[in-house]
Design a protein around this motif. Structure first.
Motif, mmCIF file in Angstrom:
data_model
loop_
_atom_site.group_PDB
_atom_site.id
_atom_site.type_symbol
_atom_site.label_atom_id
_atom_site.label_comp_id
_atom_site.label_asym_id
_atom_site.label_seq_id
_atom_site.Cartn_x
_atom_site.Cartn_y
_atom_site.Cartn_z
ATOM 1 N N ALA A 11 0.655 -0.831 -0.254
ATOM 2 C CA ALA A 11 0.547 0.509 0.018
ATOM 3 C C ALA A 11 1.069 1.011 0.328
ATOM 4 N N ARG A 12 1.950 1.135 0.899
ATOM 5 C CA ARG A 12 2.631 2.496 0.977
ATOM 6 C C ARG A 12 3.544 2.925 -0.656
ATOM 7 N N GLN A 13 4.000 1.999 -1.218
ATOM 8 C CA GLN A 13 4.471 2.222 -2.438
ATOM 9 C C GLN A 13 3.286 2.310 -3.233
ATOM 10 N N ARG A 14 2.401 2.046 -3.178
ATOM 11 C CA ARG A 14 1.096 2.519 -4.307
ATOM 12 C C ARG A 14 0.968 3.573 -3.711
ATOM 13 N N GLU A 15 0.921 4.255 -3.214
ATOM 14 C CA GLU A 15 0.556 6.021 -2.365
ATOM 15 C C GLU A 15 2.141 6.439 -3.237
ATOM 16 N N LEU A 16 3.704 5.489 -2.792
ATOM 17 C CA LEU A 16 4.251 6.621 -3.303
ATOM 18 C C LEU A 16 4.324 6.785 -4.357
ATOM 19 N N ALA A 17 3.654 5.693 -5.139
ATOM 20 C CA ALA A 17 3.624 6.068 -7.156
ATOM 21 C C ALA A 17 2.797 6.634 -7.593
ATOM 22 N N ARG A 18 2.341 7.037 -6.371
ATOM 23 C CA ARG A 18 1.267 8.140 -7.163
ATOM 24 C C ARG A 18 1.520 9.452 -7.081
ATOM 25 N N ILE A 19 2.826 9.709 -5.562
ATOM 26 C CA ILE A 19 3.194 10.927 -6.581
ATOM 27 C C ILE A 19 4.455 11.188 -6.714
ATOM 28 N N GLU A 20 4.311 11.573 -7.895
ATOM 29 C CA GLU A 20 5.759 11.117 -8.874
ATOM 30 C C GLU A 20 6.899 11.747 -8.390
ATOM 31 N N ASP A 21 7.408 13.133 -7.661
ATOM 32 C CA ASP A 21 8.403 12.425 -7.070
ATOM 33 C C ASP A 21 8.081 13.191 -5.889
ATOM 34 N N VAL A 22 8.693 12.653 -4.582
ATOM 35 C CA VAL A 22 8.165 13.115 -3.027
ATOM 36 C C VAL A 22 8.790 14.521 -3.203
ATOM 37 N N SER A 23 10.515 14.518 -2.971
ATOM 38 C CA SER A 23 11.051 15.688 -2.872
ATOM 39 C C SER A 23 9.979 17.056 -3.593
ATOM 40 N N ALA A 24 9.600 16.775 -4.379
ATOM 41 C CA ALA A 24 8.934 17.996 -5.422
ATOM 42 C C ALA A 24 7.260 18.374 -4.299
ATOM 43 N N VAL A 25 7.058 17.726 -3.224
ATOM 44 C CA VAL A 25 5.634 18.202 -2.702
ATOM 45 C C VAL A 25 6.049 19.778 -1.629
ATOM 46 N N ARG A 26 5.203 20.204 -1.914
ATOM 47 C CA ARG A 26 5.360 21.975 -1.039
ATOM 48 C C ARG A 26 4.849 21.860 0.350
ATOM 49 N N PRO A 27 5.960 22.416 1.145
ATOM 50 C CA PRO A 27 4.768 22.348 2.201
ATOM 51 C C PRO A 27 3.950 22.901 2.326
ATOM 52 N N ARG A 28 3.032 22.994 3.208
ATOM 53 C CA ARG A 28 1.848 23.862 3.113
ATOM 54 C C ARG A 28 2.127 24.529 4.147
ATOM 55 N N ALA A 29 1.573 26.333 3.712
ATOM 56 C CA ALA A 29 2.428 27.008 4.421
ATOM 57 C C ALA A 29 1.212 27.430 5.383
ATOM 58 N N LEU A 30 1.947 27.534 6.891
ATOM 59 C CA LEU A 30 0.887 27.487 8.266
ATOM 60 C C LEU A 30 0.503 29.728 7.927
ATOM 61 N N GLY A 31 -0.333 29.081 9.008
ATOM 62 C CA GLY A 31 -1.124 30.772 8.528
ATOM 63 C C GLY A 31 -1.090 30.912 9.920
ATOM 64 N N THR A 32 -0.879 31.838 10.279
ATOM 65 C CA THR A 32 -0.231 33.032 11.683
ATOM 66 C C THR A 32 -1.375 33.781 12.280
ATOM 67 N N PHE A 33 -1.661 33.826 13.152
ATOM 68 C CA PHE A 33 -2.475 34.894 13.622
ATOM 69 C C PHE A 33 -2.370 36.643 13.578
ATOM 70 N N HIS A 34 -3.335 37.155 13.361
ATOM 71 C CA HIS A 34 -3.001 39.272 12.552
ATOM 72 C C HIS A 34 -2.645 39.459 13.958
#
Ligand code: FA5
Length: 371
Positions: free
Chosen positions: A107-130
């Motif tokens: 299952a993990r291999q399938r999931e990794l194959a689905r994401i073509e390039d793991v290093s290309a995943v951009r971290p999700r921007a975290l919000g900040t308090f106003h």
């Protein structure tokens, strides 16, 4: 030699059906194991594995049934049979565990194959308090540590609490339509309601607190307020903090000491505080208060416009008329109050020159103030 000894009941009565031949040969145990392995190989998910486990190793499972039937064997055969059944049981358990690990890995291999390039995943921007929320929280923390309770009040307020009980008479300019947002009662509601306004300052929380609590009182109230103002330093919706202390023998010296402690704790350095006489209907005497500029320490810079001082807000001793409106004896108690703008404090701390930037909702602005 294949002994076809069938398990039978202990009393010698014939067993209802042959369960399996286990004694001295391995044919049926091997058969059971083969069947088990065939089914295991065809199992593709955790749910299937669980079913298989129940079918073979569960309370009513096939291997368990064999263990339970040992008692019906001849005593000399029981030990060997028991060992063999246990070996089969262990084999089933190990193979189920191995298959589960294999399925997870696949299952993990399938999931990794689905994401073509793991290093290309951009971290999700975290919000900040106003920045206003950050400033508000910092103020709450400092006053909390100085022993103040936090109080709250509604945005839609009785004109009586916002004005009259604060000694702001009917002819005061603040009550003009040009300064205050008045709230119309619902048309045709037929109800007699007190005049309602969007509160123009946090001072009505003083009234609510003194009507609800007896001295000693030491509170701060932080929140949104509304005025008909709009330019680079005035917004129709902004934020204030109000401080109130009421007890026997409270003096203006206590107010000064509290403000001094507050600016010291808030800015992390000793800064002088000074009063300038001023007028607010709900305090007597009244004063504007300034602090030494935290950026230049009083020597003069562009933030304090070379004056060495920064204007913070209004303050003074609670007016006896306000005590009377709240049912507090002005002969026995004295008190002080102060109020200032949270937005202006946030602008000062972050060197923001246009208040409107705070409320434009531009994410690029907000991102500059990580918390
Ligand atoms: C008052 O509102 C008094 N209630 C303060 C007070 C409390 C005095 C207790 C005495 C005792 P004033 O109108 O000056 O005072 O407003 C206080 C602060 O709110 C100002 O110093 C300013 O920092 C801020 N302020 C006022 N109007 C606006 C506005 N339109 N936009 C942003 N900030 C504002």
């Amino acid at each position: 030699m294949v002994r076809t000894a069938v398990f039978s009941s202990a009393c010698g009565a014939p067993a209802p059906a042959p369960i399996v031949r286990v004694v001295s040969d391995s044919i049926d145990l091997d058969g059971l194991l083969t069947r088990f392995r065939g089914e295991l190989a065809g199992t593709e998910d955790e749910a299937g594995l669980y079913q298989l486990q129940v079918a073979y190793l569960g309370k009513k499972g096939q291997v368990t049934a064999l263990s339970k039937s040992l008692g019906s064997l001849a005593p000399e055969d029981r030990k060997a049979a028991g060992e063999r059944i246990n070996a089969v049981k262990r084999a089933c358990e190990e193979e189920i565990a191995a298959r589960a690990a294999e399925l997870r890995s696949r299952a993990r291999q399938r999931e990794l194959a689905r994401i073509e390039d793991v290093s290309a995943v951009r971290p999700r921007a975290l919000g900040t308090f106003h920045p206003i929320t950050q400033t508000r929280r910092a103020l709450e923390q400092v006053f909390g540590e100085l022993g103040f309770d936090i109080e709250d009040g509604p945005h839609v307020e009785f004109a009586r609490f916002n004005f009259d009980d604060l000694n702001i008479g009917p002819d005061h300019p603040a009550r003009d339509m040009a300064d205050t947002f008045f709230v119309q009662p619902a048309a045709g509601s037929g109800r007699m309601v007190d005049e309602l306004v969007l509160r123009t300052h946090t001072s009505p929380v003083q009234i609510r607190t003194m009507r609800a609590r007896k001295p000693p009182i030491r509170i701060v109230a932080l929140g949104t307020v509304f005025r008909r103002d709009d330019d680079a330093t005035h917004s129709p919706m902004f934020h204030q903090i109000e401080g109130l202390c009421v007890d026997e023998g409270v003096s203006m010296a206590d107010l000064r000491a509290t403000l001094y402690r507050f600016v010291g704790a808030f800015f992390g350095r000793e800064l002088e505080v000074r009063f300038r006489p001023s007028f607010f209907p709900f305090v007597e005497p009244g004063a504007e208060f300034d602090m030494q500029c935290p950026f230049c320490g009083g020597s003069g810079c562009s933030t304090c416009k070379s004056s060495g001082w920064i204007e913070l807000g209004g303050s003074g001793m609670v007016h006896p008329a306000v005590f009377e409106a709240c049912g507090i004896d002005p002969e026995r108690y004295t008190g002080w109050a102060f109020g200032f703008g949270i937005d202006r404090m946030a602008m000062l701390m972050h060197q923001i020159h246009d208040l409107r930037l705070m409320f434009d909702g531009d994410i690029r602005f907000a991102e500059q103030f990580p918390c």
